[in-house]
Design a protein around this motif. Sequence first.
Motif, PDB file in Angstrom:
ATOM      1  N   ASP A  24       0.862  -1.186   0.000  1.00 48.13           N
ATOM      2  CA  ASP A  24       0.000   0.000   0.000  1.00 48.13           C
ATOM      3  C   ASP A  24       0.900   1.238   0.000  1.00 48.13           C
ATOM      4  O   ASP A  24       1.652   1.458   0.956  1.00 48.13           O
ATOM      5  CB  ASP A  24      -0.872  -0.044   1.266  1.00 48.13           C
ATOM      6  CG  ASP A  24      -1.871   1.107   1.315  1.00 48.13           C
ATOM      7  OD1 ASP A  24      -1.625   2.152   0.681  1.00 48.13           O
ATOM      8  OD2 ASP A  24      -2.898   0.962   2.005  1.00 48.13           O
ATOM      9  N   GLY A  51      -1.315  -0.885  -4.386  1.00 43.71           N
ATOM     10  CA  GLY A  51      -2.554  -0.112  -4.399  1.00 43.71           C
ATOM     11  C   GLY A  51      -3.157  -0.008  -3.028  1.00 43.71           C
ATOM     12  O   GLY A  51      -2.667  -0.582  -2.057  1.00 43.71           O
ATOM     13  N   SER A  53      -7.172   1.739  -1.161  1.00 39.76           N
ATOM     14  CA  SER A  53      -8.428   2.430  -1.454  1.00 39.76           C
ATOM     15  C   SER A  53      -8.181   3.901  -1.745  1.00 39.76           C
ATOM     16  O   SER A  53      -8.887   4.523  -2.528  1.00 39.76           O
ATOM     17  CB  SER A  53      -9.386   2.308  -0.267  1.00 39.76           C
ATOM     18  OG  SER A  53      -9.662   0.959  -0.056  1.00 39.76           O
ATOM     19  N   ASP A  55      -4.831   7.075  -2.017  1.00 45.21           N
ATOM     20  CA  ASP A  55      -3.395   7.377  -2.042  1.00 45.21           C
ATOM     21  C   ASP A  55      -3.295   8.902  -1.934  1.00 45.21           C
ATOM     22  O   ASP A  55      -3.060   9.596  -2.918  1.00 45.21           O
ATOM     23  CB  ASP A  55      -2.760   6.853  -3.341  1.00 45.21           C
ATOM     24  CG  ASP A  55      -1.282   7.224  -3.443  1.00 45.21           C
ATOM     25  OD1 ASP A  55      -0.699   7.615  -2.412  1.00 45.21           O
ATOM     26  OD2 ASP A  55      -0.721   7.143  -4.550  1.00 45.21           O
ATOM     27  N   THR A  60       1.935   6.544  -5.474  1.00 44.76           N
ATOM     28  CA  THR A  60       1.970   5.277  -6.203  1.00 44.76           C
ATOM     29  C   THR A  60       3.122   5.189  -7.202  1.00 44.76           C
ATOM     30  O   THR A  60       3.874   4.212  -7.211  1.00 44.76           O
ATOM     31  CB  THR A  60       0.617   5.023  -6.917  1.00 44.76           C
ATOM     32  OG1 THR A  60      -0.408   5.071  -5.936  1.00 44.76           O
ATOM     33  CG2 THR A  60       0.589   3.658  -7.595  1.00 44.76           C
ATOM     34  N   LEU A  77      -0.776  -3.093 -10.734  1.00 42.49           N
ATOM     35  CA  LEU A  77      -1.527  -2.075 -10.010  1.00 42.49           C
ATOM     36  C   LEU A  77      -2.867  -2.645  -9.565  1.00 42.49           C
ATOM     37  O   LEU A  77      -3.534  -3.367 -10.318  1.00 42.49           O
ATOM     38  CB  LEU A  77      -1.788  -0.853 -10.906  1.00 42.49           C
ATOM     39  CG  LEU A  77      -0.557  -0.105 -11.415  1.00 42.49           C
ATOM     40  CD1 LEU A  77      -0.992   0.995 -12.407  1.00 42.49           C
ATOM     41  CD2 LEU A  77       0.222   0.506 -10.262  1.00 42.49           C
ATOM     42  N   PHE A  78      -3.238  -2.272  -8.337  1.00 42.03           N
ATOM     43  CA  PHE A  78      -4.520  -2.680  -7.757  1.00 42.03           C
ATOM     44  C   PHE A  78      -5.153  -1.373  -7.267  1.00 42.03           C
ATOM     45  O   PHE A  78      -5.155  -1.070  -6.080  1.00 42.03           O
ATOM     46  CB  PHE A  78      -4.211  -3.669  -6.625  1.00 42.03           C
ATOM     47  CG  PHE A  78      -5.381  -4.158  -5.840  1.00 42.03           C
ATOM     48  CD1 PHE A  78      -6.613  -4.392  -6.429  1.00 42.03           C
ATOM     49  CD2 PHE A  78      -5.245  -4.438  -4.487  1.00 42.03           C
ATOM     50  CE1 PHE A  78      -7.673  -4.863  -5.688  1.00 42.03           C
ATOM     51  CE2 PHE A  78      -6.297  -4.912  -3.736  1.00 42.03           C
ATOM     52  CZ  PHE A  78      -7.511  -5.118  -4.337  1.00 42.03           C
ATOM     53  N   PRO A  79      -5.600  -0.554  -8.229  1.00 40.81           N
ATOM     54  CA  PRO A  79      -5.908   0.841  -7.893  1.00 40.81           C
ATOM     55  C   PRO A  79      -7.271   1.050  -7.249  1.00 40.81           C
ATOM     56  O   PRO A  79      -8.247   0.401  -7.610  1.00 40.81           O
ATOM     57  CB  PRO A  79      -5.878   1.525  -9.271  1.00 40.81           C
ATOM     58  CG  PRO A  79      -6.261   0.455 -10.233  1.00 40.81           C
ATOM     59  CD  PRO A  79      -5.826  -0.857  -9.634  1.00 40.81           C
ATOM     60  N   GLY A  80      -7.301   1.986  -6.301  1.00 37.81           N
ATOM     61  CA  GLY A  80      -8.560   2.378  -5.684  1.00 37.81           C
ATOM     62  C   GLY A  80      -9.314   3.336  -6.574  1.00 37.81           C
ATOM     63  O   GLY A  80     -10.535   3.456  -6.504  1.00 37.81           O
ATOM     64  N   GLN A  84      -4.475   6.505  -9.371  1.00 40.41           N
ATOM     65  CA  GLN A  84      -3.369   5.614  -8.988  1.00 40.41           C
ATOM     66  C   GLN A  84      -2.762   4.858 -10.180  1.00 40.41           C
ATOM     67  O   GLN A  84      -1.998   3.925  -9.987  1.00 40.41           O
ATOM     68  CB  GLN A  84      -3.849   4.612  -7.931  1.00 40.41           C
ATOM     69  CG  GLN A  84      -4.190   5.268  -6.610  1.00 40.41           C
ATOM     70  CD  GLN A  84      -4.779   4.279  -5.613  1.00 40.41           C
ATOM     71  OE1 GLN A  84      -4.420   3.127  -5.570  1.00 40.41           O
ATOM     72  NE2 GLN A  84      -5.713   4.747  -4.808  1.00 40.41           N
ATOM     73  N   ILE A  92      -2.231  -3.948 -14.813  1.00 40.66           N
ATOM     74  CA  ILE A  92      -3.236  -3.321 -13.958  1.00 40.66           C
ATOM     75  C   ILE A  92      -4.447  -4.235 -13.840  1.00 40.66           C
ATOM     76  O   ILE A  92      -4.942  -4.753 -14.850  1.00 40.66           O
ATOM     77  CB  ILE A  92      -3.646  -1.919 -14.502  1.00 40.66           C
ATOM     78  CG1 ILE A  92      -4.773  -1.320 -13.653  1.00 40.66           C
ATOM     79  CG2 ILE A  92      -4.062  -1.963 -15.967  1.00 40.66           C
ATOM     80  CD1 ILE A  92      -5.052   0.158 -13.972  1.00 40.66           C
TER      81      ILE A  92
END
Length: 241
Positions: A24, A51, A53, A55, A60, A77-80, A84, A92
């Motif tokens: 994170d 990632g 929830s 940032d 990032t 990437l595990f974007p919120g 991000q 992604i």
Amino acid sequence: MVNIYQNILQAKKEGKKLLAVLIDPEKINLENLPSFLEKVHQSIATHIFVGGSTDKNNQTEKVVSAIKSITQLPIILFPGNVSQITHKADGILFLSLLSARNPEYLIEQQIKAVPFLKNSNLEILPTGYILIDGQKETATQKVTSTKPIAQKNKTLIVNTALAGEYTGKNLIYLEAGSGAKVPVDESIINIVKKSLTIPLIVGGGIRSKKQLNATFNAGADLVVIGTAFEDNESFFNDLKK
Ligand code: 1GP
């Protein structure tokens, strides 16, 4: 170029289990990163997810670049949210939150992401994201203003996962939420796994090798763990290669 999805499919075919360490950007201390990644490299981890929830300080890209300079593992990437996205990663998880009915996370964020993605080398992994009740209100629930599906609603969970597959997702992610008190039950993983033909990701609240193995044995192809490594890096000792 790494072909992330082909590698996941190949691992699934061979019954080889995959483990992603979730970093994170709001929580990682960059000074600690080399020693943290050394432990990752000595462990059975196969992927790095980046990632959260939120940032708030836009860390990032900086964090991904720093990780990239140290690791050969694929960085996904595990974007919120759309802010991000960085081209420095390898891929992604292009998430659609299928467990609820908030259009912002079903399709709006995805449309907003297109200008960043269309000229990018990031491998796009279309993923159906299903929040399952982990007995704790998670950041994802707050940010997305959605409620998770109760663990007892097994038919709804299976049908939601299958709707994801039928609408063309390449992966399904069963998520109990970061720091969940209760991970996704093995019986749910088992029936979802039996219904799907695409690979299954499971995460949220997994804190021990026993739970990790139970999650794999129930049918997860790829497990995601974040909090347990943040809280106690010695957990990596249990997961040595
Ligand atoms: C959260 O599934 C991931 O999005 C990982 O959860 O932090 O509880 O391991 P934990």
